[in-house]
Design a protein around this motif. Structure first.
Motif: not given
Length: 434
Positions: A132-137
């Motif tokens: 989730q953090e990889r995709v959005m940031t």
């Protein structure tokens, strides 16, 4: 001379028109990138489905369609609008059987099941949080992730759609392969929990653009504070002294973490405020979802049926909104351009669907208290994993704040468990009928 002046006026006019068009397009692009604009556009897309559905349901109820309806569409309309008379016997038998199986099984078998549930929950949701953090940031393309010149994925709603469509498929297969109780709830009632679930998930993804992942996890862990406030104001509930004490500890821990966070990552107070507002929306929508689902369980449905009904409407809402905005094909084009994103999005959906199944299985086998302990540990590990992988700086005061929050959460679990044991001891023994 007049011809020269006319040419000069035409040149000035065309230049000003070009400037106005460029300013207008940049202003429009700026509005489209604002989270509030995206949120309102998404809600408007859902309204194009909710409002016609509301009028159709009102029409069928007003015409007393249950008594007068006939034809091929009657069973579908009856299930969607009126529901069926649910037989509670099957569900009760299933729950009693599973509980007796748990009690009669050996301790080694139970220990293996507990390890299996804990490992499944940790792997599913830790992987989900990291992705989730990889995709959005982070960016995709142009060398390594996060490098300059790469392309960022911006549409949180598409990720919600991907998660829900796979969860719908898994729940549908479970409903077909595993015997379920007779369904009695009107299908349209799932739409309320579905709508709030979509909005809470969107807020969860969107918030990562404005705040760090550890901040988000800590805010989710402190949901007990607004829940207690709403219970006090709306339902006039009373709480024990230890509940106030642990809520105060959570407030202190969250304040220590937020005040000690480095300002290099988010220097703008407007950005920080946007993240807080979005997190507040997540907590509000998520609280409504759980309360509405509790209300739906009066129809004696299984957890898999609940999962299927909520995800069915979630897919309907999200795909309708994405098509209306033209964002579905843009997101699919992004997947085709970046195979790494396609893999991450699919793995994100798989982790979400598997996590839901592990939640239902763990609660059914060991109860809500054990599940809460496992998920609280998962939140602590997720913060440490995010700091290690993505370099979030946490000061000693911030680390102490995190420790205070999770200490308060474990105190709540311990106190609630002691209270349940005391109430069981105080309860009179059941009278056997001869």
């Amino acid at each position: 001379m007049p011809s020269f002046s006319w040419r000069l006026l035409l040149m000035l006019g065309s230049w000003s028109l070009t400037l106005a068009e460029s300013d207008g397009s940049s202003l429009l692009d700026g509005w489209q990138d604002m989270w509030l604009f995206k949120f309102l556009v998404n809600v408007l897309g859902y309204a194009t489905i909710v409002i016609p559905g509301y009028f159709l349901i009102s029409y069928f109820k007003r015409k007393n369609y249950l008594e007068t309806g006939r034809g091929l569409c009657f069973p579908v309309i009856k299930a969607c609008v009126f529901g069926n008379e649910a037989k509670a016997g099957l569900l009760d038998d299933v729950s009693v059987t599973s509980r007796s199986d748990v009690e009669s099984s050996s301790s080694s078998r139970q220990a293996f099941k507990l390890v299996f549930c804990a490992a499944g929950l940790q792997i599913s949701y830790l992987t989900w949080g990291v992705l989730q953090e990889r995709v959005m940031t982070r960016s995709y393309g142009a060398g390594e992730a996060g490098a300059e010149g790469g392309e960022r994925f911006k549409d949180s709603q598409f990720l919600v759609f991907m998660n829900r469509i796979l969860a719908l498929t898994v729940a549908g297969l479970c409903c077909v392969l595993v015997k379920q109780p007779r369904h009695g709830a009107p299908m349209y009632k799932y739409s309320f929990a579905s709508l709030s679930n979509i909005l809470s998930s969107w807020c969860q993804y969107e918030a990562l653009k404005y705040i760090s992942f550890p901040t988000q996890v800590l805010a989710k862990a402190s949901k007990v504070i607004p829940v207690m406030l709403m219970g006090k104001l709306v339902s006039h509930k009373t709480y024990e002294y230890w509940e106030y004490f642990t809520a105060a500890l959570i407030s202190v821990g969250v304040s220590m973490f937020l005040l000690s966070s480095s300002s290099n990552k988010h220097p703008s107070t407007v950005t920080t405020f946007s993240g807080v507002v979005i997190l507040g929306g997540y907590i509000m929508f998520d609280s409504f979802t759980s309360n509405w689902q509790d209300n739906l369980y009066k129809y004696k449905m299984s957890s898999v049926q609940m999962m299927f009904g909520v995800n069915l409407f979630s897919c309907l809402f999200t795909v309708g909104s994405l098509l209306e905005q033209g964002a579905l094909f843009d997101s699919l084009g992004f997947m085709l351009r970046h195979s790494e994103f396609a893999f991450h999005a699919m793995l994100l959906s798989v982790c979400s669907a598997c996590g839901q199944l592990f939640i239902f299985y763990t609660i059914g086998q060991f109860g809500a208290a054990v599940f809460t302990i496992i998920m609280t540990l998962r939140q602590a590990i997720a913060i440490l994993l995010s700091c290690f992988l993505y370099g979030h700086a946490v000061s000693s005061v911030g680390g102490l704040g995190i420790g205070v929050v999770f200490l308060a959460l474990f105190l709540r679990i311990y106190a609630r468990g002691r209270l349940k044991k005391a109430s069981k001891r105080a309860a009179p023994p059941p009278v056997q009928k001869v």
